[in-house]
Structure formats: structure tokens, C-alpha cells
Design a protein around this motif. Sequence first.
Motif, PDB file in Angstrom:
ATOM      1  N   ASN A  31      -2.087 -16.547 -26.212  1.00 15.18           N
ATOM      2  CA  ASN A  31      -1.488 -15.533 -25.348  1.00 15.18           C
ATOM      3  C   ASN A  31      -2.439 -15.138 -24.243  1.00 15.18           C
ATOM      4  N   GLN A  32      -1.873 -14.807 -23.098  1.00 17.02           N
ATOM      5  CA  GLN A  32      -2.671 -14.236 -22.028  1.00 17.02           C
ATOM      6  C   GLN A  32      -1.920 -13.025 -21.470  1.00 17.02           C
ATOM      7  N   VAL A  33      -2.663 -11.977 -21.203  1.00 16.98           N
ATOM      8  CA  VAL A  33      -2.110 -10.782 -20.595  1.00 16.98           C
ATOM      9  C   VAL A  33      -2.823 -10.578 -19.266  1.00 16.98           C
ATOM     10  N   SER A  34      -2.062 -10.662 -18.186  1.00 14.73           N
ATOM     11  CA  SER A  34      -2.609 -10.518 -16.843  1.00 14.73           C
ATOM     12  C   SER A  34      -2.017  -9.287 -16.184  1.00 14.73           C
ATOM     13  N   GLN A  35      -2.830  -8.604 -15.412  1.00  9.60           N
ATOM     14  CA  GLN A  35      -2.360  -7.416 -14.714  1.00  9.60           C
ATOM     15  C   GLN A  35      -2.843  -7.470 -13.267  1.00  9.60           C
ATOM     16  N   LEU A  36      -1.913  -7.202 -12.348  1.00  7.51           N
ATOM     17  CA  LEU A  36      -2.210  -7.199 -10.917  1.00  7.51           C
ATOM     18  C   LEU A  36      -1.850  -5.840 -10.342  1.00  7.51           C
ATOM     19  N   GLY A  37      -2.755  -5.284  -9.544  1.00 10.74           N
ATOM     20  CA  GLY A  37      -2.480  -4.025  -8.862  1.00 10.74           C
ATOM     21  C   GLY A  37      -2.894  -4.103  -7.402  1.00 10.74           C
ATOM     22  N   THR A  38      -2.058  -3.599  -6.516  1.00  9.75           N
ATOM     23  CA  THR A  38      -2.421  -3.464  -5.100  1.00  9.75           C
ATOM     24  C   THR A  38      -2.157  -2.019  -4.690  1.00  9.75           C
ATOM     25  N   TYR A  39      -3.098  -1.458  -3.941  1.00 10.43           N
ATOM     26  CA  TYR A  39      -3.011  -0.055  -3.532  1.00 10.43           C
ATOM     27  C   TYR A  39      -3.547   0.062  -2.104  1.00 10.43           C
ATOM     28  N   SER A  40      -2.869   0.856  -1.287  1.00  9.72           N
ATOM     29  CA  SER A  40      -3.369   1.030   0.080  1.00  9.72           C
ATOM     30  C   SER A  40      -2.999   2.406   0.608  1.00  9.72           C
ATOM     31  N   LEU A  41      -3.884   2.915   1.438  1.00 10.91           N
ATOM     32  CA  LEU A  41      -3.680   4.160   2.177  1.00 10.91           C
ATOM     33  C   LEU A  41      -3.837   3.809   3.644  1.00 10.91           C
ATOM     34  N   TYR A  42      -2.865   4.203   4.477  1.00 12.52           N
ATOM     35  CA  TYR A  42      -2.910   3.783   5.873  1.00 12.52           C
ATOM     36  C   TYR A  42      -2.532   4.930   6.808  1.00 12.52           C
ATOM     37  N   SER A  43      -2.982   4.769   8.046  1.00  9.22           N
ATOM     38  CA  SER A  43      -2.639   5.711   9.107  1.00  9.22           C
ATOM     39  C   SER A  43      -2.265   4.916  10.351  1.00  9.22           C
ATOM     40  N   LYS A  44      -1.014   5.094  10.818  1.00  7.70           N
ATOM     41  CA  LYS A  44      -0.549   4.467  12.052  1.00  7.70           C
ATOM     42  C   LYS A  44      -0.533   5.534  13.143  1.00  7.70           C
ATOM     43  N   ASN A  45      -1.197   5.235  14.245  1.00  5.08           N
ATOM     44  CA  ASN A  45      -1.352   6.253  15.280  1.00  5.08           C
ATOM     45  C   ASN A  45      -1.094   5.676  16.671  1.00  5.08           C
ATOM     46  N   GLN A  46      -0.259   6.375  17.428  1.00  5.74           N
ATOM     47  CA  GLN A  46      -0.059   6.058  18.839  1.00  5.74           C
ATOM     48  C   GLN A  46      -1.086   6.877  19.609  1.00  5.74           C
ATOM     49  N   ILE A  47      -2.259   6.259  19.847  1.00  5.24           N
ATOM     50  CA  ILE A  47      -3.358   6.998  20.472  1.00  5.24           C
ATOM     51  C   ILE A  47      -3.057   7.285  21.934  1.00  5.24           C
ATOM     52  N   MET A  48      -2.537   6.291  22.631  1.00  4.95           N
ATOM     53  CA  MET A  48      -2.078   6.453  24.003  1.00  4.95           C
ATOM     54  C   MET A  48      -0.740   5.738  24.119  1.00  4.95           C
ATOM     55  N   GLN A  49      -0.095   5.858  25.255  1.00  2.00           N
ATOM     56  CA  GLN A  49       1.208   5.252  25.413  1.00  2.00           C
ATOM     57  C   GLN A  49       1.158   3.739  25.196  1.00  2.00           C
ATOM     58  N   ASN A  50       0.046   3.130  25.553  1.00  2.00           N
ATOM     59  CA  ASN A  50      -0.082   1.672  25.415  1.00  2.00           C
ATOM     60  C   ASN A  50      -1.073   1.256  24.328  1.00  2.00           C
ATOM     61  N   TRP A  51      -1.452   2.171  23.452  1.00  2.00           N
ATOM     62  CA  TRP A  51      -2.490   1.883  22.449  1.00  2.00           C
ATOM     63  C   TRP A  51      -2.022   2.352  21.080  1.00  2.00           C
ATOM     64  N   ARG A  52      -1.811   1.385  20.184  1.00  2.00           N
ATOM     65  CA  ARG A  52      -1.423   1.677  18.805  1.00  2.00           C
ATOM     66  C   ARG A  52      -2.564   1.295  17.873  1.00  2.00           C
ATOM     67  N   SER A  53      -2.784   2.119  16.868  1.00  2.00           N
ATOM     68  CA  SER A  53      -3.886   1.906  15.932  1.00  2.00           C
ATOM     69  C   SER A  53      -3.362   1.897  14.509  1.00  2.00           C
ATOM     70  N   LEU A  54      -3.908   1.002  13.693  1.00  2.00           N
ATOM     71  CA  LEU A  54      -3.632   0.973  12.254  1.00  2.00           C
ATOM     72  C   LEU A  54      -4.968   1.003  11.526  1.00  2.00           C
ATOM     73  N   LEU A  55      -5.163   2.029  10.730  1.00  2.00           N
ATOM     74  CA  LEU A  55      -6.359   2.169   9.901  1.00  2.00           C
ATOM     75  C   LEU A  55      -5.913   2.113   8.450  1.00  2.00           C
ATOM     76  N   GLN A  56      -6.441   1.155   7.699  1.00  2.00           N
ATOM     77  CA  GLN A  56      -5.977   0.958   6.325  1.00  2.00           C
ATOM     78  C   GLN A  56      -7.145   0.709   5.376  1.00  2.00           C
ATOM     79  N   ALA A  57      -7.101   1.378   4.231  1.00  2.00           N
ATOM     80  CA  ALA A  57      -8.026   1.125   3.127  1.00  2.00           C
ATOM     81  C   ALA A  57      -7.193   0.634   1.949  1.00  2.00           C
ATOM     82  N   SER A  58      -7.531  -0.537   1.437  1.00  2.00           N
ATOM     83  CA  SER A  58      -6.721  -1.124   0.367  1.00  2.00           C
ATOM     84  C   SER A  58      -7.610  -1.644  -0.756  1.00  2.00           C
ATOM     85  N   ALA A  59      -6.994  -1.779  -1.917  1.00  2.00           N
ATOM     86  CA  ALA A  59      -7.692  -2.312  -3.089  1.00  2.00           C
ATOM     87  C   ALA A  59      -6.756  -3.241  -3.841  1.00  2.00           C
ATOM     88  N   GLN A  60      -7.320  -4.340  -4.329  1.00  2.00           N
ATOM     89  CA  GLN A  60      -6.592  -5.247  -5.207  1.00  2.00           C
ATOM     90  C   GLN A  60      -7.387  -5.377  -6.496  1.00  2.00           C
TER      91      GLN A  60
END
Length: 709
Positions: free
Chosen positions: A335-364
Motif C-alpha cells: 500500500n501507498q498513501v500519498s498526499q498533495l497540498g497546494t496553498y497560495s495567497l495572492y494580491s492583484k493590483n491595478q497600480i496604474m491604468q496601464n500597470w497590473r501587478s500580481l504578488l503571490q506566495a504559494s506552497a506545495q
Amino acid sequence: MEFRGRGSSRADEALGLSIPRPIDAENPAREILFDPAYGEVSRAFDNRKPFMKQQFSKKKIALFCGLAFSLHSFTALAQSNQSTLLASTSNPMNPILVTATRTPTKSSDVLADNVYISSEEISQAGQTSLVELLQRQKGVTISSYGTGGSNASVFLRGTTNNQTLVLIDGVRVDDSLNGGANWSVIPLTIIDHIEIVFGPQSSLYGSDAIGGVIQIFTKQGDGPAKVGASIGYGSYGTSISEASIHGSTQGDQKVRYSLAASQTLSMGFNTIAPNNKEGYTASGRTGYVQDSVTGRLSQEWSKGQELGLQFLNSRLNNQLPGFDPQTFSYQQVQNQVSQLGTYSLYSKNQIMQNWRSLLQASAQTSTALNHAPGTPENSSYDSTLNQRQNTYTWQNDINIGTDILQVLAERKTQKVSTNQLDYNNGDFNNVTTPYSFLGFSQTRNTNSGALAYQLKRDANIANFSIRNDSISGYGPQTTGAAAYGYFFTKEWRANINYGTGFRAPTFNDLYYPGYGNSAVLPEKSKNTEAGLHYEKAALEGHIVVFSNSISNLIQAGNSESCPVGTGYLGCATNVSSAKITGSTLSGLTQIASLNLKASYTQQNPVNEGSNSTLVKQAKQYGNVAAEYLYLKLTTGVGATFSGRRDDYLGNNTGMGGYMIYNFYANYDLEKDLSVFARWNNAFNKTYQLSYGYNTPGSTIFAGLRYAMK
């Protein structure tokens, strides 16, 4: 990558002709030093047979119906104060893709060859694993060792499993120890849609993207709350149940939410075929249980400013045949028991009219707790594997007129801890002397920076990208790509692409005692492709030719670079190269209520070191599908075919070509309630995806689905 144990006779061992070692099925010269084939005995199983009862007890059906009713009541209450929103869906023949450029792009403007798998296609999959669903797509072949819980691999245009990058909602899910994704632990039931992009994508995503990128997306809530639930039962005692809710609030500070959970249980079947060359005999059914949950929550706290989090957790408990890891004398159910987890926290920001930013911290995170039962001569064996991968990404998209400049910075940290038997030392002829345990714990950091530019001028489209990945232990790797497309008319366009990619050595290759080699170099690729495309509202046709040269293939061998203390099989070293050339023809059309889709790939995947066809790769493969809609009834048929393939076990292990047919149907009982059925391998074709291992025969799966529209 696939894992398994291998057994040989005691006489052969004494003569040194065959040593029982875990083997990498895609690379026979390379040992696998941690083998998930040795699985834990779960409380859901005993050591002799699956302890799985009928899934649909009266209590479970009542609980399922109660959950669906409760969710419906909650939804009605949540919607009572909301005005009706007009749902907007993307054109299924020209969907929006994110993976190809890391920004939302219409598929008609994507220069790399690609596949989009919609939520409708996934819902029609029935008793189908994620790997089997991918098998039905253009440019994709697979290998597996039997049931949906068995180890499996996915190959993009002739490359190996560990040369494909896999993402779930933007989070990497590769195996740091051995490379590649553990496909069997990724649940199909809670996936919304899938994107596949072919060719090297390392200049956008870094290591492993030599054959391409497969990105899996879970549901994202938007609009009035909607609930869904389904329950089904089929062949091999397989039952699948799932429930979900997703939606959003209204107003200036919109809250989006989604939550889904599923369970799959199967009694399985005998996976050992009569021609098995590893010494296995038929061992009865090997079943599995998988439990999964995924969710996300976000708030648009101001116009253009969004903060959110998302997660996925999946646990797979599966049985499989194996030999005892001490003497390789006793066949047993492990038998084998495998476990997978993915987690992320993100911030999407329209800094200027022509500038979009994505800041993300994730874990697998991924764990494997494996167990081989005891024998009359040795006690039971347990091994563990723990992996964690943290990624911090800051992506900036800056519009310059109709163009987009992308600036990306990223840091990735990896840690692997493992403990298993030391096969580098020991006496195969003295069963009274058990092998000792051996493991290691290592970390690795990668700092990356990338630039990309998307240009659009009248009938001209071009993409340029460059990336540098500085990896602790062996320095920086720089990759780049350039692609150009031209629209002859609104429907006709052509493109030509060039890109480089690399695959970093795994923790096995670098650090494992007696095998790891800090001097081993990354695998590298150079890919050129060209395409001609015709795209109209109800008709598409594509022809793509490609040539992918891969150098520094990593295998086990004895070389001057092997460190002191290397085991008898040698160390990880760069010993070969490969070249994969070919073409893919694909198309789809809508004729009134009839939908048609087909693809065909002709390729020549060559190991240049031995001048032989790459292991488990077919020279021809493809798919044909038709779907018909009549009032409340949807019916469909699909065929998947493949040419001959060679396995890694030496001479006389060729696997013949095959064609399998699948049928499905869906009937709407009411607006939100439907029944569905699927008949896979309808004509009970006998074929193999790994030499000596059975595949599912003719199977039927049927169920009931509630989905708010």
C-alpha cells in the motif's frame, strides 16, 4: 515518472546478471532510490484484499441528498436580494488562455500549439482518471500500471513525464526528489478546466518545461451562488461523489468564493498480465480511495484591487502488487498513501491604468507513507518521503499601447526529506542480514528574473521572452524564446517559434548517498516549430511541425565525475541526447447540432545514443470524437489510437498498437438535474500501456448530477 520494484532469481543475483532494484521505467539505466511502490497499509484495507463496501448505503444517499437540498436552500436565500446577472461565457472555439503568456490571451492569438479542455468535457468524463482524459487530447500519450490509483506518466510530443511542468492554479506540483508530477493523486472531479501549451516554456516558467506546460484550474466563483453535486457508480465497484458551491456577492467590494469536495472509491482489478517479465503473477484486485477538497476566497476591496487565497488537498490510498523489499522473494499486496497540498495567497493590483501587478506566495507539500508487509524472514518495511516547495512571485504587466511588457521576479525554495533501505550496500545472498535504512534531508533555492514582451501590430503578432534561474549548487541557467505570427486574413494565420528549455537535476541526481553527483548538468533543449492555422466561428484546422533536440540526458553511469563512495550502479551522469521531430494535424467543427473533433500526430522520437526509439513513445497516435445534441439529450463517441511502443525491459517487450472506443450520454431531466452515463473501451480491447500490466476492460459508469445553470 513511474516507480516499481523489480525481482530476479537468486541464481541471477549470484551471477550479477540482474540486481533487484527500483527502476525508472522511462530511463532503465537509472535507479529510483525512493520507491513509492511500497505503500502503507491503510485502515481502509487489510493486507489481503480491499476492505471496501458498497459506496451507496441508504445513510450516504440521505446525507448526499440532504447536502444538495441544504446548498440549494442557502443559494436561494443568498440570491433573494440579488438582481439577475447575465452570464458571460467564453467562446468554446476561441477560449481565453492564461498559460501560454502568463496573461489572458485569446487562443487565436496564442503562437504556441495548445489545447483547452473545458468544464463540459471534464463533466462528461465519467469513470475516467485525469491521465485518461489527457490521453484523449492532441499531442499527448500516457503510460500507466493499471487502475486509476496506479502510478502513471503523461508525455507531451515525445518528451518524458519529468520534462513537463504541471501547475495547479499557478502553483507548481512537481516531485523534487524524482521529477515529474504524481498524476494519480490529482483529482479530476474538482477541476474546472485545463490548458496545455506545447514546446519549451522555460523562459516563462523555469525548470522542467521542456515538453510543455499543463495547467489545471479549479473553479472560481462569480455571479449568483450556484451549487452542484453528483453521484455515480460503475464497473470495478467504482463510485464517485462530489459537491460544490461557488459564486460572488455584488457591489463595489465583491467577495468571490468557491468550495468543492469529492471522493472516489474503486475495488480495482488485477493489474498483472500473463506476459509480465518482472516475476509477478496475478494477485487479484488492487483498489484505491481518494478524498479531495479545494476552495478559494477573494475580495475586491477596491476597484482593481483584489486579495485572495486558494487551496487544494488530495489524499490517495492505493494498493499495488510488489515484492518484499529485503529479499525480493515474496510477492505481496503493498500500500501507498500519498498526499498533495497546494496553498497560495495572492494580491492583484491595478497600480496604474496601464500597470497590473500580481504578488503571490504559494506552497506545495507532498508526503508518501509506504508500507510492505512482513515476511517469514523479515519484518515489515515502512518508508517516508516529505517534500515542501515554497514559491514567491511578483509579476508586473505593463501596457505600452497595444503591446504588453512583462517583468517577473521569483524565488523558490525546496526541501526533501526521505528514509528508505540502502540498496547500495548489502548482501543479496544473505537474507538474514537486512538492508539498513538510509535517507537524507536537503534544501535548494532558486532565484529567478524574467522579461517578456507581447507585440501586436495590425496583422503581426510577436512574443519575446528571456529568463535567468540561479540555482544553489550549480549556478545560473538562461533560457529564451521568440515567436512570430502573421494573419493573412481574419481566418488564416501562420507562425514560427523558437525556444530553449532546461530540466534541473533532481534531489536524487544531486544528493542521494551513493548515487548523487553534484557535477551533473541540467538537461537542455532547443525547439523549433511552425504552424498554419484556419480559425472561423464554427470551423478550425491546424497543422504544426516541430523539432526538439534534448542534450545532457541524465542517467545512471560510471564516469570520471562520479564522487568517492558511488554505488555499484554508478552515479547520475549526462550520457545521451534525444531528438524528436514530427507534425500534428488537428481540427474541429460545428455542423448544426453535431460537433466533430480530430487530431493526428506523426513523430520520430529517437535516442541518439543508441539510435533507437525512445522508451514508451509511439510514432503515430491521435483521437477522433463526435457529439450530437438533440433536445434534452447529448450523446457522443470518441476513439483513441496509438502505434507500437517499446518498453524498458529489453528485447521482446514491444507493445502493439491499439484503438479504443468510448461512448457517453447526458439527459436533462429538469433545468438543473440530469442523468449521465459513459461506456469506456466499449469493445473490450486488450492493450497495454506498460509491458506486462493490464489496462481496464470494457467499463460502464452512470450517475445523477445536479448543477445550477
